[in-house]
Structures are given as C-alpha cells and as structure tokens.
Design a protein around this motif. Structure first.
Motif, PDB file in Angstrom:
ATOM      1  N   LEU A  15      25.686  -0.688  25.274  1.00  0.00           N
ATOM      2  CA  LEU A  15      26.400   0.375  24.576  1.00  0.00           C
ATOM      3  C   LEU A  15      26.011   1.692  25.221  1.00  0.00           C
ATOM      4  CD1 LEU A  15      25.814  -0.672  20.841  1.00  0.00           C
ATOM      5  CD2 LEU A  15      27.707  -1.334  22.343  1.00  0.00           C
ATOM      6  N   VAL A  16      27.015   2.528  25.522  1.00  0.00           N
ATOM      7  CA  VAL A  16      26.753   3.775  26.230  1.00  0.00           C
ATOM      8  C   VAL A  16      27.555   4.901  25.590  1.00  0.00           C
ATOM      9  CG1 VAL A  16      26.905   4.969  28.448  1.00  0.00           C
ATOM     10  CG2 VAL A  16      26.378   2.519  28.385  1.00  0.00           C
ATOM     11  N   LYS A  17      26.905   6.071  25.431  1.00  0.00           N
ATOM     12  CA  LYS A  17      27.660   7.242  24.976  1.00  0.00           C
ATOM     13  C   LYS A  17      26.998   8.511  25.491  1.00  0.00           C
ATOM     14  CE  LYS A  17      25.600   8.607  20.551  1.00  0.00           C
ATOM     15  NZ  LYS A  17      25.875   8.913  19.130  1.00  0.00           N
ATOM     16  N   PRO A  18      27.799   9.538  25.791  1.00  0.00           N
ATOM     17  CA  PRO A  18      27.246  10.858  26.117  1.00  0.00           C
ATOM     18  C   PRO A  18      26.633  11.468  24.860  1.00  0.00           C
ATOM     19  CG  PRO A  18      29.514  10.643  26.880  1.00  0.00           C
ATOM     20  CD  PRO A  18      29.258   9.497  25.951  1.00  0.00           C
ATOM     21  N   MET A  19      25.542  12.210  25.047  1.00  0.00           N
ATOM     22  CA  MET A  19      24.894  12.908  23.942  1.00  0.00           C
ATOM     23  C   MET A  19      25.237  14.392  24.014  1.00  0.00           C
ATOM     24  SD  MET A  19      21.151  11.082  24.002  1.00  0.00           S
ATOM     25  CE  MET A  19      20.935  11.446  25.744  1.00  0.00           C
TER      26      MET A  19
ATOM     27  N   GLU B  89      23.035   8.087  26.440  1.00  0.00           N
ATOM     28  CA  GLU B  89      22.278   7.103  25.671  1.00  0.00           C
ATOM     29  C   GLU B  89      22.758   5.713  26.065  1.00  0.00           C
ATOM     30  OE1 GLU B  89      20.992   7.434  21.301  1.00  0.00           O
ATOM     31  OE2 GLU B  89      22.881   6.297  21.195  1.00  0.00           O
ATOM     32  N   ILE B  90      21.820   4.842  26.429  1.00  0.00           N
ATOM     33  CA  ILE B  90      22.149   3.488  26.865  1.00  0.00           C
ATOM     34  C   ILE B  90      21.350   2.511  26.008  1.00  0.00           C
ATOM     35  CG2 ILE B  90      22.295   1.899  28.811  1.00  0.00           C
ATOM     36  CD1 ILE B  90      21.910   4.370  30.655  1.00  0.00           C
TER      37      ILE B  90
ATOM     38  N   LEU C 232      16.842  -2.648  23.758  1.00  0.00           N
ATOM     39  CA  LEU C 232      16.256  -1.562  24.538  1.00  0.00           C
ATOM     40  C   LEU C 232      17.077  -0.298  24.308  1.00  0.00           C
ATOM     41  CD1 LEU C 232      15.775  -3.391  27.982  1.00  0.00           C
ATOM     42  CD2 LEU C 232      14.144  -3.224  26.094  1.00  0.00           C
ATOM     43  N   LEU C 233      16.396   0.816  24.176  1.00  0.00           N
ATOM     44  CA  LEU C 233      17.054   2.114  23.989  1.00  0.00           C
ATOM     45  C   LEU C 233      16.539   3.088  25.032  1.00  0.00           C
ATOM     46  CD1 LEU C 233      18.656   4.310  22.446  1.00  0.00           C
ATOM     47  CD2 LEU C 233      16.713   4.487  20.866  1.00  0.00           C
ATOM     48  N   SER C 234      17.452   3.628  25.839  1.00  0.00           N
ATOM     49  CA  SER C 234      17.092   4.595  26.873  1.00  0.00           C
ATOM     50  C   SER C 234      17.960   5.834  26.724  1.00  0.00           C
ATOM     51  CB  SER C 234      17.302   3.983  28.267  1.00  0.00           C
ATOM     52  OG  SER C 234      17.198   4.968  29.278  1.00  0.00           O
TER      53      SER C 234
END
Length: 347
Positions: A66-70, A81-82, A134-136
């Motif tokens: 899951l990916v989104k711009p912050m 955010e990945i 995992l959260l990056s």
C-alpha cells in the motif's frame, strides 16, 4: 487547521513477474510527489526489499503493498508512506531478522535492515501464525513532518484507506480539523463504491470543512442537508479535547467505532439512517472520557466487525498506522472500499 487525506494505492504482488511493474509504478508515484532521483532510489530499494521478502515468505497466501503520498500541514506533499502486508507465517523474533544477512537470501540489498536504514520512519509487527506488516515513511529533503499542532492536542492518528479492488477512487473518505477547541475527525462511506460514492463522500468533506466547529450532531445534520443531490453516505464525527478530557461522538449509519481504555472497551453507537437521504428527527452527541491511554478505532463496513485486539499481543503499542494496517490485513472484506482510522491519546 484542516487536513483532507488521500487513499492508499493498492499493489497486489503474488508473482515475481510483477515486481518490475510494481517498482516502476511506485517510482512514478514518488516522482509525481516531487522526489529527486536519489530519493526515488531509496524508494526503489525499500520496495524491492519489501517485495522480495513478501514473495519469498507469503507464498500462496499472498500479500500486497500500500502506497500513498503524505501531506504537510500546508497541503504540500512531504513524502511517501509504504506498507507491506505479508500473509506468510510471521516471525517469532523480528528484531533478530533486522540483522543484515539473516533474512536476505535472494534479495538485492540487506533485507529488513536495509529497509530501516533507507526509511525516515520504520515500524514492524510480526507474530507467528499472524504474518508480518512493515511500515516505511520516506520524506523529501527538508520535508520532515511538522507535528507541533497535533502534539499540542496530545494525540496521534493513523489511517489505512484502500479502494475496492478494481476501482481507481475510494467511496470512503475522512478529514481532520484542528482548532483551539480541540480536534474533529470525520469519517464517511458513500453508498456503494466507485465515482458516485466518491462524489458523495467528497461533497460531505467539503461541507464539513466549510462549517463552523460545532457539536458533531450539528455538523452531521448540515452534511445531511447539503449532500441530498448525491447518492448519500453514512458517517460519523468524533470531537475530542485533551484539556477537558471528553470525547463527543455522533454517527449515522453503519460506521463502526470502538473506544479502548485500560480495562474497558466501549462500542460507539450510531443512529439508523443515511446522510443525504433520511436521518432521525433527533440526534445527539454521545459523551465519553478522553485521556491518556485512550484509543479510538473507527472504520467503514469494508472491514469486518469481529476483530479482536487480544489476538495481537502488544499491537496497540505500535504506530497508529501500523495498528490500522494489521486490522486491514486480516479483516478487510475486499468487496468494498475499506477505511480504518486509529486515534491514540498521548497524554
């Protein structure tokens, strides 16, 4: 001060042949967000290591990114955010797996250690038989988060919002408003999914942002009155004030809410009805205590309702987005848009 947030883009990954496509598409997201070539290289390494681990361990159970711009407080994009959701066997000792060379067979870099080094923020949750998340977060140069506003209100908020598979937009939506009176969060679920549901929730958010900051029930009534030309939505507003130690909540429709305090769990009740179509003649706020060690979870009906924190030892100590991601991984229905909001008091 207001914040309107975007959905995560969903990248299922069940076969190694899709790895280059996923890496390319996420690289484009970073490029659009204003990342430099060097910063995109960091993103590519994180994505490659996450995907390699996922393909190696998840097997037939699968997984996804899951990916989104912050966004910064001024609305500018600050970073990416990945989230990696791995439905594999999980790890009994995730900290040991952070050591280089322990879990990196077949990968380009140094496994989980490389992901942590390339990340400005990193979190991991893994238990045997529960899989791994995992959260990056990777920020653009000079765009580290400005958390002073939220720190002043003494809370943290994490969100996972994912459109129904096959849809480009989410019919769910949410928004955060900060003021001297406290913090307000709106959660909406437009009826159905796709563009029409997205339009309904978006219109509700616009009305929410234009209103004076009043009681949740008053603000919901105004949203109801102003979105009657849409297909309608269910929704809720929570308003908390750390100074007074009170939470005021009002919901209409099947938005689920739970409030967790030491030794106590409360289900937040919503009224029957649909905003924009029909609501009860009288709706009121429900009042609860809000203080340190309080956690609020709100979600749309894209998430199953029978989840239980006791299944996840020590999860609530992690970043609120991690909490939302674990709930999403194990409980999403995949038949609708899914939105999970986790708010935790920090004092």
């Amino acid at each position: 001060m207001d914040f309107n947030f975007s959905a995560h883009q969903h990248f299922p990954l069940s076969d190694r042949s899709f790895l280059n496509i996923v890496r390319r598409d996420i690289g484009k997201v970073a490029e659009t967000a204003g990342f430099t070539e060097v910063e995109i290289g960091r993103v590519n390494l994180v994505v490659t290591e996450m995907a390699t681990n996922l393909l190696k361990h998840a097997g037939a159970k699968g997984g996804e990114l899951l990916v989104k711009p912050m966004q910064e407080e001024d609305g500018q994009t600050s970073g990416l955010e990945i989230i990696c959701l791995d439905n594999g066997p999980g790890m009994s000792d995730p900290q040991r797996m952070m050591e280089d060379g322990v879990s990196t067979y077949g990968s380009m870099g140094q496994g989980l250690g490389a992901i942590k080094r390339q990340s400005d923020f990193f979190d991991i949750y893994s238990k045997r038989e529960l899989g791994t998340v995992l959260l990056s977060r990777i920020y653009r140069k000079g765009k580290a988060p400005k958390s002073a506003a939220r720190a002043a209100h003494r809370f943290q908020m994490g969100v996972v919002m994912v459109p129904k598979p096959g849809e480009k937009v989410s019919g769910d939506g949410y928004c955060l408003r900060l003021s001297q009176e406290g913090a307000y969060v709106l959660i909406l679920d437009g009826l159905g999914h796709g563009e029409n549901a997205h339009e309904a929730s978006n219109q509700g958010i616009k009305v929410f942002l234009q209103q004076p900051k009043e009681s949740p029930s008053t603000m919901l009534r105004e949203i109801h009155a102003q979105i009657k030309k849409t297909r309608g939505a269910v929704g809720a507003i929570a308003h908390w004030n750390a100074e007074s130690g009170q939470l005021f909540f009002c919901g209409v429709g099947n938005i689920s809410g739970r409030l967790f305090q030491p030794g106590v769990t409360k289900n937040l009740l919503s009224y029957n009805g649909t905003l924009g179509m029909a609501v009860p003649n009288t709706i009121h706020d429900h009042q609860h205590n809000w203080s340190g060690q309080t956690m609020l979870v709100l979600h749309s009906d894209g998430l199953k309702t029978r989840w239980d924190f006791t299944k996840y030892p020590e999860l609530t100590r992690h970043d609120p987005t991690m909490v939302a991601a674990v709930l999403y991984k194990d409980n999403t229905r995949t038949l609708d848009d899914t939105l999970v909001i986790v708010v935790r008091a920090t004092a």
